[in-house]
Enzyme design. Structure first.
Site, PDB file in Angstrom:
ATOM      1  N   THR A  74       0.844  -1.199   0.000  1.00  0.00           N
ATOM      2  CA  THR A  74       0.000   0.000   0.000  1.00  0.00           C
ATOM      3  C   THR A  74       0.879   1.250   0.000  1.00  0.00           C
ATOM      4  O   THR A  74       1.955   1.253   0.610  1.00  0.00           O
ATOM      5  CB  THR A  74      -0.895  -0.007   1.252  1.00  0.00           C
ATOM      6  OG1 THR A  74      -1.787  -1.118   1.157  1.00  0.00           O
ATOM      7  CG2 THR A  74      -1.717   1.271   1.374  1.00  0.00           C
ATOM      8  N   SER A  98       2.091   5.195  -2.114  1.00  0.00           N
ATOM      9  CA  SER A  98       2.344   5.781  -3.434  1.00  0.00           C
ATOM     10  C   SER A  98       3.380   4.990  -4.225  1.00  0.00           C
ATOM     11  O   SER A  98       3.311   4.938  -5.456  1.00  0.00           O
ATOM     12  CB  SER A  98       2.791   7.239  -3.281  1.00  0.00           C
ATOM     13  OG  SER A  98       3.909   7.341  -2.429  1.00  0.00           O
ATOM     14  N   THR A  99       4.340   4.352  -3.554  1.00  0.00           N
ATOM     15  CA  THR A  99       5.328   3.540  -4.273  1.00  0.00           C
ATOM     16  C   THR A  99       4.685   2.232  -4.728  1.00  0.00           C
ATOM     17  O   THR A  99       4.863   1.805  -5.876  1.00  0.00           O
ATOM     18  CB  THR A  99       6.553   3.265  -3.380  1.00  0.00           C
ATOM     19  OG1 THR A  99       6.900   4.471  -2.678  1.00  0.00           O
ATOM     20  CG2 THR A  99       7.748   2.821  -4.206  1.00  0.00           C
ATOM     21  N   ASP A 159       6.265  -4.102  -1.435  1.00  0.00           N
ATOM     22  CA  ASP A 159       5.676  -2.978  -0.704  1.00  0.00           C
ATOM     23  C   ASP A 159       6.725  -1.906  -0.437  1.00  0.00           C
ATOM     24  O   ASP A 159       7.929  -2.175  -0.441  1.00  0.00           O
ATOM     25  CB  ASP A 159       5.088  -3.476   0.631  1.00  0.00           C
ATOM     26  CG  ASP A 159       4.108  -2.486   1.249  1.00  0.00           C
ATOM     27  OD1 ASP A 159       3.855  -1.420   0.645  1.00  0.00           O
ATOM     28  OD2 ASP A 159       3.589  -2.789   2.346  1.00  0.00           O
ATOM     29  N   ALA A 162       8.062   1.449   2.166  1.00  0.00           N
ATOM     30  CA  ALA A 162       8.349   1.578   3.600  1.00  0.00           C
ATOM     31  C   ALA A 162       8.535   3.064   3.913  1.00  0.00           C
ATOM     32  O   ALA A 162       8.792   3.877   3.016  1.00  0.00           O
ATOM     33  CB  ALA A 162       9.615   0.801   3.971  1.00  0.00           C
ATOM     34  N   ASP A 163       8.384   3.396   5.182  1.00  0.00           N
ATOM     35  CA  ASP A 163       8.625   4.774   5.614  1.00  0.00           C
ATOM     36  C   ASP A 163      10.089   4.973   5.999  1.00  0.00           C
ATOM     37  O   ASP A 163      10.632   6.070   5.835  1.00  0.00           O
ATOM     38  CB  ASP A 163       7.695   5.114   6.784  1.00  0.00           C
ATOM     39  CG  ASP A 163       6.241   5.005   6.363  1.00  0.00           C
ATOM     40  OD1 ASP A 163       5.855   5.736   5.423  1.00  0.00           O
ATOM     41  OD2 ASP A 163       5.515   4.173   6.920  1.00  0.00           O
ATOM     42  N   LYS A 219       6.867   0.863   8.900  1.00  0.00           N
ATOM     43  CA  LYS A 219       5.806   0.964   7.918  1.00  0.00           C
ATOM     44  C   LYS A 219       4.510   1.393   8.612  1.00  0.00           C
ATOM     45  O   LYS A 219       4.422   1.340   9.820  1.00  0.00           O
ATOM     46  CB  LYS A 219       5.593  -0.400   7.228  1.00  0.00           C
ATOM     47  CG  LYS A 219       6.799  -0.803   6.365  1.00  0.00           C
ATOM     48  CD  LYS A 219       6.590  -2.112   5.625  1.00  0.00           C
ATOM     49  CE  LYS A 219       5.269  -2.256   4.985  1.00  0.00           C
ATOM     50  NZ  LYS A 219       4.868  -1.158   4.087  1.00  0.00           N
ATOM     51  N   GLY A 271       2.702   4.348   7.441  1.00  0.00           N
ATOM     52  CA  GLY A 271       2.353   5.740   7.149  1.00  0.00           C
ATOM     53  C   GLY A 271       0.994   5.827   6.468  1.00  0.00           C
ATOM     54  O   GLY A 271       0.276   6.814   6.628  1.00  0.00           O
ATOM     55  N   GLU A 316      -0.462  -5.436   5.940  1.00  0.00           N
ATOM     56  CA  GLU A 316       0.867  -5.544   5.304  1.00  0.00           C
ATOM     57  C   GLU A 316       1.710  -6.601   6.020  1.00  0.00           C
ATOM     58  O   GLU A 316       2.402  -7.405   5.386  1.00  0.00           O
ATOM     59  CB  GLU A 316       1.578  -4.190   5.346  1.00  0.00           C
ATOM     60  CG  GLU A 316       0.922  -3.150   4.445  1.00  0.00           C
ATOM     61  CD  GLU A 316       1.488  -1.755   4.605  1.00  0.00           C
ATOM     62  OE1 GLU A 316       1.221  -0.926   3.727  1.00  0.00           O
ATOM     63  OE2 GLU A 316       2.185  -1.479   5.598  1.00  0.00           O
TER      64      GLU A 316
HETATM   65  C1  5RP Z   1       1.487   2.066   4.168  1.00  0.00           C
HETATM   66  C2  5RP Z   1       2.958   1.866   4.168  1.00  0.00           C
HETATM   67  C3  5RP Z   1       3.727   2.425   3.021  1.00  0.00           C
HETATM   68  O1  5RP Z   1       4.494   1.411   2.462  1.00  0.00           O
HETATM   69  C4  5RP Z   1       4.622   3.524   3.521  1.00  0.00           C
HETATM   70  O2  5RP Z   1       3.851   4.485   4.213  1.00  0.00           O
HETATM   71  C5  5RP Z   1       5.359   4.197   2.365  1.00  0.00           C
HETATM   72  O3  5RP Z   1       4.460   4.927   1.593  1.00  0.00           O
HETATM   73  P1  5RP Z   1       4.876   5.673   0.266  1.00  0.00           P
HETATM   74  O4  5RP Z   1       5.244   4.620  -0.727  1.00  0.00           O
HETATM   75  O5  5RP Z   1       3.634   6.439  -0.133  1.00  0.00           O
HETATM   76  O6  5RP Z   1       6.033   6.594   0.556  1.00  0.00           O
HETATM   77  O7  5RP Z   1       3.538   1.279   5.046  1.00  0.00           O
HETATM   78  O8  5RP Z   1       0.897   1.616   5.357  1.00  0.00           O
END
Ligand code: 5RP
Length: 218
Positions: free
Chosen positions: A28, A30-31, A81, A83-84, A94, A96, A103
């Site tokens: 989940t 944007s990436t 997936d 990660a933050d 993770k 965010g 996840e």
């Molecule tokens: C969602 C997550 C996302 O992988 C994490 O927040 C990174 O998000 P983004 O790809 O938008 O920077 O853990 O629960």
């Protein structure tokens, strides 16, 4: 390159880890959204996906990719997936996007976890990004007090209800020197559904988006 272009590059690079004919675990954010778009380009080569959030499910379905209930699938070849934060031991923060529990379940089901991030997510020590904790609503105040005892400053993420109907506490001011121990400790607090520390089960591969190209760490 913009941060979104770096995210797109790693999202598409992750296609190399998808085995034709399998069900793919999908994260989940944007990436991960770029990865879903990439998956759309090979949708006839895969059986479908297991999704970690309602948002990712909607994106997968909009591209015509079949989405399976995780209970219908025994094992996943790969989970992809974002990660933050990610450290040099492939441990991550993770959540965010508030999807941390699903996840973590799908990551546990997968043989291989491929983490896709832009280079800004790399850290030496986890904890600069506020650590998300999914909590049963009635336990919010109790769990917050327990997190303060651990040295954190929990903050209620206003207006957010997870796909599981719970709330998120974001914990600031933690310097996480032993991520496995902290993951276990926080997961042991009654009322915690899960903490967004992915240390017991970290990533197997990290694809890092840099202006010079995608770097692979194993
Ligand atoms: C969602 C997550 C996302 O992988 C994490 O927040 C990174 O998000 P983004 O790809 O938008 O920077 O853990 O629960």
């Amino acid at each position: 390159m913009t941060q979104d272009e770096l995210k797109k590059a790693v999202g598409w690079a992750a296609l190399d880890y998808v085995t034709p004919g399998t069900v793919v675990g999908v994260g989940t954010g944007s990436t991960a959204a770029h990865f879903i778009d990439a998956l759309g380009s090979i949708k006839h080569q895969i059986e479908g996906a297991v999704s970690s959030s309602d948002a990712s499910t909607a994106r997968l379905k909009s591209l015509g990719i079949p989405v399976f209930d995780s209970n219908e699938v025994d094992v996943l070849d790969v989970y992809v997936d974002g990660a933050d934060e990610i450290n040099g031991h492939m441990q991550m923060i993770k959540g965010g996007g508030a999807a941390l529990t699903r996840e973590k379940i799908i990551a546990a089901m997968a043989r291989k976890f491929v983490c896709i991030v832009d280079a800004s997510k790399q850290v030496d020590v986890l904890g600069h990004f506020p650590l998300p904790v999914e909590v049963i609503p009635m336990a919010r105040a109790y769990v917050a007090r327990e997190l303060v005892k651990l040295g954190g400053l929990p903050e209620y993420r206003q207006g957010v209800v997870t796909d599981n109907g719970n709330i998120i506490l974001d914990v600031r001011s933690l310097t996480i020197l032993d991520p496995v121990a902290l993951e276990n400790t926080i997961n042991g607090i009654p009322g915690v559904v899960t903490v967004g520390l992915f240390a017991n089960r970290g990533a197997d591969v990290a694809l890092i988006g840099t202006p010079e190209g995608v770097r692979t760490v194993k």
